[in-house]
Design a protein around this motif. Structure first.
Motif, short mmCIF file in Angstrom:
data_model
loop_
_atom_site.label_atom_id
_atom_site.label_comp_id
_atom_site.label_asym_id
_atom_site.label_seq_id
_atom_site.Cartn_x
_atom_site.Cartn_y
_atom_site.Cartn_z
N GLY A 205 0.80 -1.22 0.00
CA GLY A 205 0.00 0.00 0.00
C GLY A 205 0.84 1.27 0.00
O GLY A 205 1.97 1.29 0.48
N VAL A 206 0.27 2.35 -0.57
CA VAL A 206 1.00 3.63 -0.62
C VAL A 206 0.16 4.77 -0.05
O VAL A 206 -1.07 4.75 -0.11
N TRP A 207 0.88 5.76 0.47
CA TRP A 207 0.28 6.99 0.99
C TRP A 207 0.75 8.12 0.08
O TRP A 207 1.96 8.34 -0.04
N ARG A 208 -0.20 8.78 -0.57
CA ARG A 208 0.14 9.89 -1.47
C ARG A 208 -0.24 11.21 -0.81
O ARG A 208 -1.38 11.36 -0.34
N LEU A 209 0.69 12.13 -0.79
CA LEU A 209 0.45 13.44 -0.17
C LEU A 209 0.82 14.54 -1.16
O LEU A 209 1.69 14.35 -2.01
N ALA A 210 0.18 15.69 -1.00
CA ALA A 210 0.60 16.88 -1.77
C ALA A 210 0.29 18.10 -0.92
O ALA A 210 -0.70 18.13 -0.17
N THR A 211 1.15 19.09 -1.03
CA THR A 211 0.91 20.37 -0.34
C THR A 211 1.59 21.49 -1.11
O THR A 211 2.59 21.27 -1.79
N ASP A 212 1.01 22.69 -0.99
CA ASP A 212 1.63 23.85 -1.64
C ASP A 212 2.37 24.71 -0.60
O ASP A 212 2.83 25.79 -0.95
N TRP A 213 2.49 24.22 0.62
CA TRP A 213 3.18 24.98 1.66
C TRP A 213 4.51 24.32 1.97
O TRP A 213 4.55 23.20 2.46
N GLU A 214 5.61 25.04 1.69
CA GLU A 214 6.93 24.43 1.83
C GLU A 214 7.22 24.00 3.26
O GLU A 214 7.80 22.93 3.49
N ASP A 215 6.78 24.82 4.24
CA ASP A 215 7.09 24.44 5.63
C ASP A 215 6.40 23.14 6.02
O ASP A 215 6.95 22.31 6.74
#
Ligand SMILES: C[S@@+](CC[C@H](N)C(=O)[O-])C[C@H]1O[C@@H](n2cnc3c(N)ncnc32)[C@H](O)[C@@H]1O
Length: 243
Positions: free
Chosen positions: A175-185
């Motif tokens: 299984g995989v966990w996919r994440l995305a964010t536009d905040w560098e911190d």
């Protein structure tokens, strides 16, 4: 994979309850489609919390056994609806606490006649440990989770080591966990908490290439317009140590 039992999720929540007022089209979508897509979940002390003994028979909810994908914080369904439609062989469960956003999602699901999605109107951070068997989730999606910038609010971030314990326990062997964010911190915080987690492996050893099937949502567009860089990450469950 780590054999540590998942720690219970603390009471601090990763969202702010906003107005539950819906516009006319959201109210109509709710009326038309809630019975099809919303899953009944036993509540705890708050109306978004999950009772400690709550259970859901996912195969019965979907009417079939299929690989399980979970999204936490699906918002108005901008990623959920097209991504689930593109994975008809999977059962997709989304958790979102903001009712008008769920109503918009219901409208889109109905319009696109998507049949492989169910929605839980509860805190996904509580739902994950309580409503899923260990090793049962093929993919977890957490896209543009609320960043909670102030140091005193970091404890509200959905992604942290405690949550990673739960994810590592619930992911299926491949299984995989996919994440995305536009905040560098927040992106760096994710790397800091997940890269060294004993139950997870950073699949790309660093930032992941942008997930092609993930559409540009309002949140991503807003981040890009403000000059921010979007970071994707993919972790898989670490293999259980061999005896
Ligand atoms: C910034 S929005 C992103 C929505 C969506 N992922 C997208 O990219 O368009 C974050 C959403 O996550 C929801 N949320 C945050 N924490 C949550 C939790 N623990 N359980 C369910 N929903 C949550 C919020 O209500 C909000 O709608």
């Amino acid at each position: 994979m780590t054999s540590r039992p998942p720690r219970p999720r603390r009471d601090v929540v990763s969202f702010v309850r906003r107005s539950t007022r819906m516009n006319e089209s959201q109210a109509k979508a709710w009326e038309r489609h809630a019975a099809t897509y919303l899953v009944e979940i036993a509540r705890g002390a708050m109306d978004t919390s999950v009772a400690p003994d709550a259970t859901v028979d996912w195969a019965a909810e979907f009417g079939r056994e299929a690989p399980l994908i979970v999204e936490i914080g699906s918002g108005a369904g901008d990623s959920l609806v097209p991504m689930a439609a593109g994975r008809p062989e999977c059962n997709v469960v989304a958790f979102e606490v903001f009712e008008p956003a769920v109503a918009s999602t219901l409208g889109r699901l109905g319009r696109d006649a998507v049949t492989n999605v169910r929605i839980g109107l509860v805190d996904g951070a509580q739902a994950l440990p309580r409503l899923f068997d260990d090793g049962s989730i093929t993919e977890l999606w957490t896209f543009f989770a609320d960043p909670w910038h102030k140091t005193r609010h970091h404890k509200r971030r959905l992604v942290d080591a405690e949550f990673a314990d739960v994810v590592a326990a619930k992911l299926a062997p491949s299984g995989v966990w996919r994440l995305a964010t536009d905040w560098e911190d927040y992106a760096l915080w994710m790397r800091e908490h997940l890269d060294d987690h004993p139950g997870l492996v950073n699949v790309h050893g660093g930032w992941a290439p942008r997930l092609a099937e993930r559409p540009v949502t309002k949140y991503e567009a807003r981040g890009l317009a403000a000059g921010r860089t979007v970071h994707d990450l993919t972790y898989r469950r670490a293999d259980a140590p061999q005896d």
